[in-house]
Design an enzyme around this catalytic site. Structure first.
Site, mmCIF file in Angstrom:
data_model
loop_
_atom_site.group_PDB
_atom_site.id
_atom_site.type_symbol
_atom_site.label_atom_id
_atom_site.label_comp_id
_atom_site.label_asym_id
_atom_site.label_seq_id
_atom_site.Cartn_x
_atom_site.Cartn_y
_atom_site.Cartn_z
ATOM 1 N N GLU A 1 2.827 -0.836 9.785
ATOM 2 C CA GLU A 1 3.491 -2.090 10.181
ATOM 3 C C GLU A 1 4.260 -1.900 11.485
ATOM 4 O OE1 GLU A 1 5.447 -2.633 6.422
ATOM 5 O OE2 GLU A 1 3.518 -3.111 5.491
ATOM 6 N N SER B 1 -0.942 -0.321 -2.346
ATOM 7 C CA SER B 1 -1.114 -0.976 -3.650
ATOM 8 C C SER B 1 -1.034 0.002 -4.822
ATOM 9 C CB SER B 1 -2.426 -1.774 -3.681
ATOM 10 O OG SER B 1 -2.399 -2.798 -2.691
ATOM 11 N N LYS C 1 10.875 -1.496 2.740
ATOM 12 C CA LYS C 1 10.564 -2.371 3.893
ATOM 13 C C LYS C 1 11.763 -3.282 4.182
ATOM 14 C CE LYS C 1 5.709 -1.785 2.894
ATOM 15 N NZ LYS C 1 4.350 -2.295 2.954
ATOM 16 N N HIS D 1 4.794 4.048 10.339
ATOM 17 C CA HIS D 1 4.152 3.170 9.347
ATOM 18 C C HIS D 1 3.243 2.190 10.084
ATOM 19 C CE1 HIS D 1 3.605 0.154 6.237
ATOM 20 N NE2 HIS D 1 3.998 1.063 5.365
ATOM 21 N N GLU E 1 -2.068 6.049 4.335
ATOM 22 C CA GLU E 1 -2.006 4.657 3.899
ATOM 23 C C GLU E 1 -3.086 3.852 4.616
ATOM 24 O OE1 GLU E 1 2.246 3.772 2.336
ATOM 25 O OE2 GLU E 1 2.148 3.235 4.435
ATOM 26 N N ASN F 1 9.255 2.703 -0.368
ATOM 27 C CA ASN F 1 9.528 2.106 0.940
ATOM 28 C C ASN F 1 9.880 0.650 0.694
ATOM 29 O OD1 ASN F 1 9.516 1.014 3.480
ATOM 30 N ND2 ASN F 1 7.328 1.381 3.884
ATOM 31 N N GLY G 1 -0.293 -3.787 0.523
ATOM 32 C CA GLY G 1 0.160 -5.121 0.136
ATOM 33 C C GLY G 1 -0.972 -6.076 -0.210
HETATM 34 P P1 13P Z 1 2.272 -1.615 -1.026
HETATM 35 O O1 13P Z 1 2.584 -0.596 -2.077
HETATM 36 O O2 13P Z 1 3.086 -2.875 -1.172
HETATM 37 O O3 13P Z 1 0.821 -1.842 -0.868
HETATM 38 O O4 13P Z 1 2.789 -0.976 0.368
HETATM 39 C C1 13P Z 1 2.408 0.314 0.690
HETATM 40 C C2 13P Z 1 3.220 0.758 1.842
HETATM 41 O O5 13P Z 1 3.078 0.244 2.928
HETATM 42 C C3 13P Z 1 4.209 1.817 1.609
HETATM 43 O O6 13P Z 1 4.693 2.311 2.814
#
Ligand code: 13P
Length: 257
Positions: A99, A215, A11, A97, A169, A9, A175
């Protein structure tokens, strides 16, 4: 047998040019991988360019989008319809997601409409669920995730959900560098499988792939992949560099522990 799926992803990173360069580098590094399905999910603006590289270079990478709107078309400024993604050769669509739930007001209801729209257009949803740190500490994880799964799949049938992917997740692991332990992640993934089994029966839940995200990096992927209910990973930060992402895809070669 469930084929492992490793999805990147990206982003809101990578222009179209940068995305093409990353895909070309990645494809060289994973050329010999055949038993893992690999998907890249660039921003909308890079989908067409990445699709073209995949087609021209005959890459075995799958293309994913990070969001979609549920209507066929209409006066919805700034939104992208399922048909538009389908035409580009998009296979997977990340939906809900954390976010998007946090910054853009997505709810289980909107997630449900998006999941249904993606399925109706023969693409595969990667439906994201996961709890906050407060919910984990209050031991509300399973109840909260159950609500997200049941809400996100409302009014859908077992047949419709045959190609569903769920990504677990935990928000506190995204992150932050603070990944869930493999046991913790597997416990919730097993719970998700049971919830889907309760909705649609044992066949779907046995076949359904559940990814862990939060992560994930080359150093920890092998531990997750050893867990029986984790079928892959949704990778954020570590998918933005070709060598790191390739190392995750080649999880068999990484050391456990
Ligand atoms: P990270 O791998 O940067 O922690 O992000 C995970 C994520 O949100 C994947 O959709």
């Amino acid at each position: 047998m469930r084929t492992p799926l490793i999805a990147g992803n990206w982003k809101m990173f990578k222009t179209a040019g940068e995305a093409v360069a990353l895909v070309q580098d990645l494809s060289r590094l994973v050329a010999d991988v055949s038993e893992v399905e690999i998907a890249v999910c660039p921003p909308f603006t890079a989908l067409k360019s990445v699709a073209t590289v995949i087609e021209l270079d005959k890459l075995s990478l799958k293309l994913g989008a990070q969001n979609v709107y549920w209507e066929e078309e209409g006066a919805f400024t700034g939104e992208v319809a399922p048909r538009m993604l389908q035409e580009l050769g998009v296979d997977y669509v990340i939906i809900g997601h954390s976010e998007r739930r946090e910054h853009f007001g997505e709810t289980n209801e909107t997630v449900n409409k998006k999941v249904a729209a993606v399925i109706a257009h023969n693409m595969r949803p990667i439906m994201c669920v996961g709890e906050s740190l407060r919910q984990r500490e209050a031991e509300e994880t399973n109840a909260f995730v159950r609500e997200q799964v049941v809400g996100g799949l409302a009014n859908l049938s077992a047949d419709q959900c045959a190609n569903l992917v769920v990504a677990y997740e935990p928000i506190w692991a995204i992150g932050t560098g603070r990944s869930a332990t493999p046991e913790m992640a597997n416990d919730v993934c097993r719970h998700i499988r049971a919830v889907v089994g309760g909705l649609f029966g044992p066949d779907i839940c046995r076949e359904m792939r559940i990814l862990y995200g939060g992560s994930v990096k080359p150093e920890n992927i092998a531990m997750y992949m050893q867990e029986p209910d984790i079928d892959g990973a949704l990778v954020g930060g570590a998918s933005l560099k070709a060598d790191g992402f390739a190392d995750i895809v080649k999880f068999d070669e990484q050391r456990v522990g």
